[in-house]
Design an enzyme around this catalytic site. Structure first.
Site, mmCIF file in Angstrom:
data_model
loop_
_atom_site.group_PDB
_atom_site.id
_atom_site.type_symbol
_atom_site.label_atom_id
_atom_site.label_comp_id
_atom_site.label_asym_id
_atom_site.label_seq_id
_atom_site.Cartn_x
_atom_site.Cartn_y
_atom_site.Cartn_z
ATOM 1 C CB CYS A 1 -0.998 -0.035 1.155
ATOM 2 S SG CYS A 1 -2.333 1.154 0.935
ATOM 3 C CG HIS B 1 -4.182 -3.333 2.304
ATOM 4 N ND1 HIS B 1 -3.263 -3.008 3.271
ATOM 5 C CD2 HIS B 1 -4.689 -2.162 1.867
ATOM 6 C CE1 HIS B 1 -3.216 -1.699 3.422
ATOM 7 N NE2 HIS B 1 -4.076 -1.158 2.583
ATOM 8 C CD GLU C 1 -2.307 -6.221 4.639
ATOM 9 O OE1 GLU C 1 -1.858 -6.506 3.516
ATOM 10 O OE2 GLU C 1 -2.479 -5.050 5.024
#
Lengths: 217, 297
Positions: A81, A185, A187
């Site tokens: 990011c 992202h 994750e």
């Protein structure tokens, strides 16, 4: 098992990135100074927030110089990011210089009616140059994006994935040498994001040991 | 020259993918409304429910701490931490957060976004302090709006219509809808976005719990007034309502996302059913099959 240094400069949701890597059996340690990098196989530069405060925090300690040194030494780095945007030379969002590890500038997303900014939500990646993050033949992957700016690499071939926003396809992920980064992202992108992180960790495990930071000793 | 796509791939409808967001009301670390899913070990555990919704295709989650008690804060932080460990989609946490310290604590515990409601009305600068510190993308402002009673109109117009149109609008309520702030919802939305809010969670108090449909005029008015995404909330009773809220143009709500609570908790509909149906209507959403498929390496 790889040991991942998670760069902690007070600008991000470290917890989520840490858990995502740990779920994939990586050992994760916080990196707050150059010495913390020594035992690491790879670094992750996360980050949410604004460009200038982030660079200010990286430059105020020794972290910015340490990250540059790590990359000059062919150390593996994954930006996420804001962590992607910081790798470039400058950003429309701020006045400060970026880390300058990748050539190019970060630009504001185009303002178009019907396209809210921040660009927030899931989008399918458009494959560009194949890389360890996104090898050729990857099935379509939807990832979670939250951003108002997107990088414009000077060398477009370092784009490994693009994402459609309004009438433009903008940088979604980059790869150059041992540096990779995602605007989205991973994750927070469910299985598709987990798979991408796993590919990075496997690529990392296959690299010769004592590259990158370990070589600095 | 490395192979690169020369043109963007075609998309179902040229717009940013819409999101389906289940909302869980929690108090003292437990789900408040009875959720009785088959296969849940503990029907009151928000984390287990979050995992279930995530697996069924939810794009994000929202936790609202409706008790927001002082004692409950530690429990909420623990809940956020456990959720962040178990769930790999983004989630927002709201309810009683009134300081940058409170925001920091929950973000550090693993929340992706913080939703501010009454505290933003009391102290609008909290929005800008939060956005400056953490970025606007993690500051959501929740607006509870209720259509203004049209009693105070003069009715001077020959048809009374013009006067009504002038008075039409929505007031912002706080304290769970008990207190009218007198703020106009559209003007307030503009103000918080100018202060740095990255998203608006817009609840129609009139629609909430009725299952009669989202307040499309309210949703559209706010979505057109601000550049940031708007999440429509309150009133969903069927898939048609969700489709309307997400539809662009003068008939739709132009929302970026739809928040769903009892419709899902009461098992009237599942996330899979909603997404399958909406995809069939040509809406751009993250598809289910891609999500379930694990990529080969």
């Amino acid at each position: 098992m790889s040991r991942i240094g998670l760069i902690d400069y007070g600008m991000g949701n470290l917890h989520s990135v840490q858990r995502a890597l740990q779920r994939l059996d990586a050992e994760v340690q916080p990196v707050r100074c150059a010495a913390d990098m020594v035992a690491c196989d790879g670094l992750v530069l996360p980050g949410v927030g604004a460009f200038d405060p982030a660079m200010e925090r990286l430059e105020s300690g020794e972290l910015a110089a340490a990250i540059r040194g790590w990359c000059e030494n062919d150390g593996a780095l994954l930006g996420i990011c804001l962590g992607l945007q910081l790798l470039f030379e400058a950003s429309d969002e701020g006045q400060r210089s970026g880390l300058g590890l990748l050539r190019g500038k970060v630009r504001a997303l185009p303002r178009r009616p019907g396209y809210p900014i921040p660009h927030m939500g899931w989008e399918p990646l458009i494959a560009a140059t194949a890389s360890p993050l996104l090898p050729a033949g990857c099935p379509e992957a939807w990832m979670y994006f939250v951003h108002s700016y997107a990088a414009e690499p000077s060398d477009p071939s370092c784009n490994t994935a693009l994402v459609q926003f309004a009438d433009a396809a903008v940088t979604a992920a980059v790869w150059q040498g041992a540096i990779g980064a995602c605007q989205f992202h991973p994750e927070k992108s469910g299985q598709a994001g987990t798979d991408l992180l796993q590919r990075w960790l496997r690529w990392l495990a296959k690299r010769q040991p004592h590259q990158g930071g370990k070589q600095q000793q | 020259m490395a192979p690169r796509p020369s043109a963007p791939r075609p998309q179902p409808i040229a717009m940013v993918a819409k999101r389906i967001i289940p909302c869980l009301d929690v108090a003292d670390g437990r789900v408040v409304k009875g959720v009785n899913f088959v296969g849940l070990r503990d029907a009151g555990d928000p984390v287990e429910l979050a995992c279930l919704y995530s697996a069924s295709g939810a794009d994000e989650l929202v936790f609202l701490d409706i008790a927001a008690s002082h004692q409950g804060r530690a429990t909420l932080v623990d809940l956020v931490r456990r959720t962040a460990e178990a769930v790999t989609i983004p989630f927002t946490v709201g309810g009683g957060i009134s300081s940058v310290e409170g925001i920091t604590e929950l973000l550090r515990a693993g929340a992706d976004k913080i939703s501010l409601n009454s505290a933003a009305v009391r102290d609008p600068q909290l929005v800008s302090r939060g956005a400056e510190r953490f970025g606007c993308q993690c500051i959501v402002v929740a607006i509870d709006a209720r259509r203004r009673p049209s009693l105070e109109i003069d009715g001077n117009g020959p048809d009374g219509k013009r006067a009504e149109a002038k008075a039409a609008g929505w007031d912002v309520y706080v304290k769970g809808g008990r207190e009218n702030t007198g703020l106009d919802a559209v003007a307030w939305a503009r103000q918080v976005v100018a202060l740095g809010a990255g998203e608006i969670l817009l609840t129609s108090m009139d629609g909430d719990g009725t299952q009669a449909g989202y307040d499309l005029a309210l949703t559209r008015a706010v979505a057109e007034a601000v550049a940031v995404p708007v999440i429509a909330s309150g009133g969903a009773g069927c898939i048609d309502h969700i489709a309307e809220a997400l539809a662009p143009g003068p008939e739709g709500g132009s929302a970026s996302a739809a928040l769903l609570a009892s419709l899902l908790h009461d098992r009237v509909l599942t996330v899979e059913q909603i997404k399958t149906d909406l995809l069939g209507r040509g809406l751009n959403l993250r598809p289910l099959e891609i999500m379930k498929k694990s990529q080969p390496l």
